[in-house]
Design a protein around this motif. Sequence first.
Motif, PDB file in Angstrom:
ATOM      1  N   ASP A   1       0.821  -1.211   0.000  1.00 52.58           N
ATOM      2  CA  ASP A   1       0.000   0.000   0.000  1.00 52.58           C
ATOM      3  C   ASP A   1       0.856   1.263   0.000  1.00 52.58           C
ATOM      4  O   ASP A   1       0.517   2.255  -0.655  1.00 52.58           O
ATOM      5  N   GLU A   2       1.960   1.240   0.723  1.00 55.01           N
ATOM      6  CA  GLU A   2       2.860   2.400   0.748  1.00 55.01           C
ATOM      7  C   GLU A   2       3.518   2.599  -0.621  1.00 55.01           C
ATOM      8  O   GLU A   2       3.680   3.737  -1.083  1.00 55.01           O
ATOM      9  N   PHE A   3       3.884   1.505  -1.266  1.00 60.64           N
ATOM     10  CA  PHE A   3       4.474   1.608  -2.601  1.00 60.64           C
ATOM     11  C   PHE A   3       3.463   2.168  -3.595  1.00 60.64           C
ATOM     12  O   PHE A   3       3.786   3.053  -4.396  1.00 60.64           O
ATOM     13  N   VAL A   4       2.241   1.668  -3.541  1.00 59.73           N
ATOM     14  CA  VAL A   4       1.194   2.159  -4.435  1.00 59.73           C
ATOM     15  C   VAL A   4       0.960   3.647  -4.206  1.00 59.73           C
ATOM     16  O   VAL A   4       0.813   4.425  -5.153  1.00 59.73           O
ATOM     17  N   ARG A   5       0.942   4.050  -2.945  1.00 60.66           N
ATOM     18  CA  ARG A   5       0.779   5.472  -2.622  1.00 60.66           C
ATOM     19  C   ARG A   5       1.916   6.298  -3.214  1.00 60.66           C
ATOM     20  O   ARG A   5       1.701   7.391  -3.759  1.00 60.66           O
TER      21      ARG A   5
ATOM     22  N   ASP B   1      -1.413   7.618 -16.160  1.00 61.13           N
ATOM     23  CA  ASP B   1      -2.326   8.202 -15.165  1.00 61.13           C
ATOM     24  C   ASP B   1      -3.085   7.097 -14.420  1.00 61.13           C
ATOM     25  O   ASP B   1      -4.310   7.053 -14.390  1.00 61.13           O
ATOM     26  N   LEU B   2      -2.323   6.199 -13.806  1.00 66.87           N
ATOM     27  CA  LEU B   2      -2.901   5.012 -13.175  1.00 66.87           C
ATOM     28  C   LEU B   2      -3.580   5.323 -11.842  1.00 66.87           C
ATOM     29  O   LEU B   2      -3.124   6.180 -11.084  1.00 66.87           O
ATOM     30  N   LYS B   3      -4.646   4.599 -11.578  1.00 62.82           N
ATOM     31  CA  LYS B   3      -5.337   4.690 -10.304  1.00 62.82           C
ATOM     32  C   LYS B   3      -4.881   3.541  -9.391  1.00 62.82           C
ATOM     33  O   LYS B   3      -4.194   2.619  -9.822  1.00 62.82           O
TER      34      LYS B   3
ATOM     35  N   ASP C   1      -2.773  -4.038  -9.655  1.00 59.32           N
ATOM     36  CA  ASP C   1      -2.862  -5.132 -10.623  1.00 59.32           C
ATOM     37  C   ASP C   1      -1.555  -5.282 -11.404  1.00 59.32           C
ATOM     38  O   ASP C   1      -1.052  -6.402 -11.598  1.00 59.32           O
ATOM     39  N   ILE C   2      -1.009  -4.147 -11.868  1.00 59.15           N
ATOM     40  CA  ILE C   2       0.242  -4.203 -12.637  1.00 59.15           C
ATOM     41  C   ILE C   2       1.389  -4.651 -11.740  1.00 59.15           C
ATOM     42  O   ILE C   2       2.274  -5.411 -12.168  1.00 59.15           O
ATOM     43  N   TYR C   3       1.383  -4.212 -10.492  1.00 55.62           N
ATOM     44  CA  TYR C   3       2.441  -4.630  -9.575  1.00 55.62           C
ATOM     45  C   TYR C   3       2.406  -6.143  -9.366  1.00 55.62           C
ATOM     46  O   TYR C   3       3.457  -6.793  -9.322  1.00 55.62           O
TER      47      TYR C   3
END
Length: 353
Positions: A310-314, A334-336, A342-344
């Motif tokens: 979650d921290e990485f996504v943030r 411009d990923l959400k 999903d890509i990760y």
Amino acid sequence: MPLLTRLIPSPVVVDIRPGALDDLAGVLADERIAQSGRLAVAVSGGSGAKLRERIAPSLPGATWYEVGGGTLDDAIRLAGEMKSGHYDAVVGLGGGKIIDCAKFAAARVGLPLVAVPTNLAHDGLCSPVATLDNDAGRGSYGVPNPIAVVIDLDVIREAPARFVRAGIGDAISNINAVADWELSNRVTGEKIDGLAAAMARQAGEAVLRHPGGIGDNGFLQVLAEALVLSGISMSISGDSRPSSGSCHEINHAFDLLFPKRAAAHGEQCGLGAAFAMYLRGAHEEAVHTAFVLRRHGLPVLPEEIGFTLDEFVRAVEFAPETRPGRYTILEHLDLKTNQIKDIYADYVKAIGS
């Protein structure tokens, strides 16, 4: 017809070899950088201070300044202390923070800088940028290139391995940064400086393809040269574009969002580069990049530097805000949040364990 060319801002001396530090005084005198020997030498309390006893006898006209850290206040304080010294040049002897402080201080008092790094943590050792901590977090300040760079590979071999490995990540990330630059050219029409791009990309490729490791001088020579060339490529282009793309945006996001937990600059840039290459669809290149980073003991997953998914996504979501106006694969897609997750997941499967 006159021959038209351009002048490339670059050091007049680049001395990279075992034992280079022992010839520092002679190099500076021979190249007319400090003929009188009046030098201001900025050192850290760590690696630089340990070398002071060794080289001080060869620099009898030098005044030594111990720098406490890598903040803007430290750099301003150093400039103030040096202002009345009537020096020929400033020598920055130590790690990246000391080099950056010395670069800023030298620019402030109008003196040339001689960079003598004691590790190869990132390409700031020869760049026209000083990165310093300030009240807002961390800032980048434009400064002249060093007039000379002296890198003693014997000294580098004694540096903590993590700081040398970090330079590998920073150098390899050039490949992703140039890919971002080319993307921006195609989509926004941003102009590319071909020489700067070629220099930065080949510096990254040289490190990526080299079979050696930090234990041998051959590899350290290539790594040091790559970091110097990265710095010069930024001078050629007039900004950090050839060596700073989505990989560095992710790095800056880590620094700003988690300032007390951020890893080394090069570690974060290498991880950011591998993931960003996967984002752009260069899956084979991303897998190979991750393989090489792992071979050198560098992180390729956020948990390896203490961050949760979650921290990485943030950090990836926030990354475009760190460099407004810079167009990279992150701005392009411009990923959400769910898309990044999903890509990760696909990235993790692709690079394996």
